[in-house]
Design a protein around this motif. Structure first.
Motif, PDB file in Angstrom:
ATOM      1  N   ARG A  82       0.844  -1.189   0.000  1.00 11.19           N
ATOM      2  CA  ARG A  82       0.000   0.000   0.000  1.00 11.19           C
ATOM      3  C   ARG A  82       0.882   1.242   0.000  1.00 11.19           C
ATOM      4  O   ARG A  82       2.036   1.215   0.450  1.00 11.19           O
ATOM      5  N   VAL A  83       0.320   2.326  -0.490  1.00 16.66           N
ATOM      6  CA  VAL A  83       0.986   3.632  -0.459  1.00 16.66           C
ATOM      7  C   VAL A  83       0.082   4.586   0.303  1.00 16.66           C
ATOM      8  O   VAL A  83      -1.159   4.520   0.181  1.00 16.66           O
ATOM      9  N   GLY A 132       6.953   2.278  12.142  1.00 18.46           N
ATOM     10  CA  GLY A 132       8.209   2.522  11.450  1.00 18.46           C
ATOM     11  C   GLY A 132       9.365   2.443  12.423  1.00 18.46           C
ATOM     12  O   GLY A 132       9.287   2.984  13.528  1.00 18.46           O
ATOM     13  N   TYR A 133      10.426   1.749  12.036  1.00 16.62           N
ATOM     14  CA  TYR A 133      11.623   1.664  12.861  1.00 16.62           C
ATOM     15  C   TYR A 133      12.598   2.751  12.414  1.00 16.62           C
ATOM     16  O   TYR A 133      13.040   2.773  11.260  1.00 16.62           O
ATOM     17  N   THR A 144       0.939  -4.473   4.459  1.00 15.86           N
ATOM     18  CA  THR A 144      -0.246  -4.560   5.333  1.00 15.86           C
ATOM     19  C   THR A 144      -0.777  -5.987   5.431  1.00 15.86           C
ATOM     20  O   THR A 144      -1.930  -6.185   5.793  1.00 15.86           O
ATOM     21  N   SER A 145       0.038  -6.988   5.136  1.00 17.47           N
ATOM     22  CA  SER A 145      -0.472  -8.355   5.001  1.00 17.47           C
ATOM     23  C   SER A 145      -1.153  -8.860   6.276  1.00 17.47           C
ATOM     24  O   SER A 145      -2.283  -9.356   6.235  1.00 17.47           O
ATOM     25  N   ALA A 146      -0.465  -8.762   7.428  1.00 20.47           N
ATOM     26  CA  ALA A 146      -1.054  -9.266   8.670  1.00 20.47           C
ATOM     27  C   ALA A 146      -2.259  -8.436   9.086  1.00 20.47           C
ATOM     28  O   ALA A 146      -3.229  -8.956   9.638  1.00 20.47           O
ATOM     29  N   PHE A 187       3.315  -1.802   8.255  1.00 17.74           N
ATOM     30  CA  PHE A 187       4.716  -1.484   8.515  1.00 17.74           C
ATOM     31  C   PHE A 187       5.257  -0.588   7.414  1.00 17.74           C
ATOM     32  O   PHE A 187       5.010  -0.824   6.232  1.00 17.74           O
ATOM     33  N   VAL A 188       5.970   0.438   7.851  1.00 11.61           N
ATOM     34  CA  VAL A 188       6.580   1.358   6.905  1.00 11.61           C
ATOM     35  C   VAL A 188       7.825   0.689   6.323  1.00 11.61           C
ATOM     36  O   VAL A 188       8.761   0.343   7.059  1.00 11.61           O
TER      37      VAL A 188
END
Length: 375
Positions: free
Chosen positions: A5-6, A41-42, A59-61, A73-74
């Protein structure tokens, strides 16, 4: 399979350590405002972002509604990439052959200043010389274990080894971020494919040796990162590695102790009393010597736990002994813990037996260190 995703960062929601949680508005095909998601984001991977930054997400999970990994997650902010890291030593690759693999300086590699200490003498012989090592199977055990340790030995040098059965980035753990603020741990080592600790180690075995011969540990606590995976099958859960950890301690000549996963609140029969996770990891996987800490709980539930523990030890493949530890004073100590306590969505009030079992394990192992005033 990956869901890509964006979106655009709308706001920073919270942060802990080097992890930052953002509210991100996803793009939609018709250019209308899309759904808003929580995205992690890390900072060490993607930098620190702000409102208006465009981001690429996975965004799978989240799409599957999973508890483990259930966030967006970024992956990157393409228009504001962080600078390249400075040149330095280290060639060990973790999260290997994934798009976000990390090149780290491991404590046990040739470029490490500690390579000599780990490649000669007792470390090279693989000798922990009786170092006590306490193993638990889920990350939520770490804080209550330390409550128990500190109730007797507040000055003990405790090294935590973060194994790779759960979240690989240590930055994901809110508990570790808070422990670092409190100074309750001498160091956290990320072992195997896990990364981002105070030190890196290629294997649990070398992490254990580094804990003793590099960081001077009085006690080591081995627990996987957040996000334990289970399938409801006897051997399909990542906490099984607790048994393998005790085998490593035995091979290296340490004193291995296991914290029991206990619950009176879990509605699932396989987790009532002593969880099948503990019964399998300690009863079927441990092949050497290990001691299990059994909290002395009152009433019928306490009798059930004692019976289950006896059955576990009697049928174990390894040389498993039981140590009974009273829980007097531990509930008050847990209630004063400055770190939020939660396991499987339940806090101290909802499942006090679980937290008492972890704290009792910590206190029982602390007893092996000698009087508190000598630590």
């Amino acid at each position: 399979m990956m869901h890509w995703r964006v979106g655009t960062v709308a706001a920073v929601e919270q942060s802990w350590g080097r992890a930052v949680q953002y509210a991100v508005d996803l793009d939609s095909p018709d250019q209308a405002p899309g759904p808003r998601v929580r995205a992690l984001g890390y900072a060490d991977l993607v930098g620190v972002l702000g409102a208006g930054d465009r981001v690429l997400l996975t965004t799978s999970a989240l799409e599957r509604g999973l508890g483990t990994g259930g966030l967006a997650f970024v992956v990157a902010a393409p228009d504001r990439l962080p600078p390249d890291p400075p040149a330095g030593p280290g060639h060990i690759v973790k999260a290997r052959y994934t798009p976000q693999q990390q090149i780290v300086l491991a404590v046990d590699e040739q470029e490490s200043p500690h390579h000599g200490a780990l490649s000669s003498g007792p470390a090279a012989d693989g000798d922990l010389a009786g170092l006590p090592v306490l193993v638990a199977d889920v990350h939520s055990a770490l804080a209550p274990i330390l409550v128990g340790v500190r109730s007797l030995a507040p000055r003990a040098r405790v090294v935590h080894l973060y194994t790779d059965g759960g979240a690989l980035p240590a930055a994901f753990s809110m508990t570790l971020a808070r422990l670092a603020e409190l100074g309750w741990l001498t160091a956290t080592g990320t072992v195997g494919q896990a990364f981002g600790g105070d030190f890196e180690a290629v294997m649990l075995h070398s992490g254990l040796l580094a804990a003793k011969y590099v960081f001077g540990a009085d006690l080591v606590v081995v627990v996987q990162g957040p996000g334990n995976v289970g399938t409801g099958t006897p051997y399909g859960f990542t906490g099984l590695a607790a048994g393998e950890a005790l085998n490593a301690v035995h091979v290296l000549g340490g004193r291995g102790f296991g914290a029991l996963r206990i619950s009176a609140a879990d509605a699932r029969e396989r987790h009532h009393g002593i969880s099948h996770h503990s019964r399998t990891a300690y009863g079927r996987v441990v092949l050497g010597e290990a001691s299990l800490i059994v909290p002395h709980l009152p009433g019928e539930f306490g009798a059930l736990v004692a019976q289950q523990a006896g059955d576990l030890a009697a049928g174990a493949r390894g040389q498993v002994t039981l140590i009974s530890e009273p829980v007097d004073g531990l509930l008050e100590a847990l209630g004063a813990c400055p770190i939020p306590l939660s396991s499987m969505g339940r806090g101290l009030d909802a499942d006090e037996e679980y937290f008492l079992a972890q704290a009792a394990a910590g206190r029982a192992v602390a007893r092996t260190l000698g009087p508190a005033d000598t630590r």
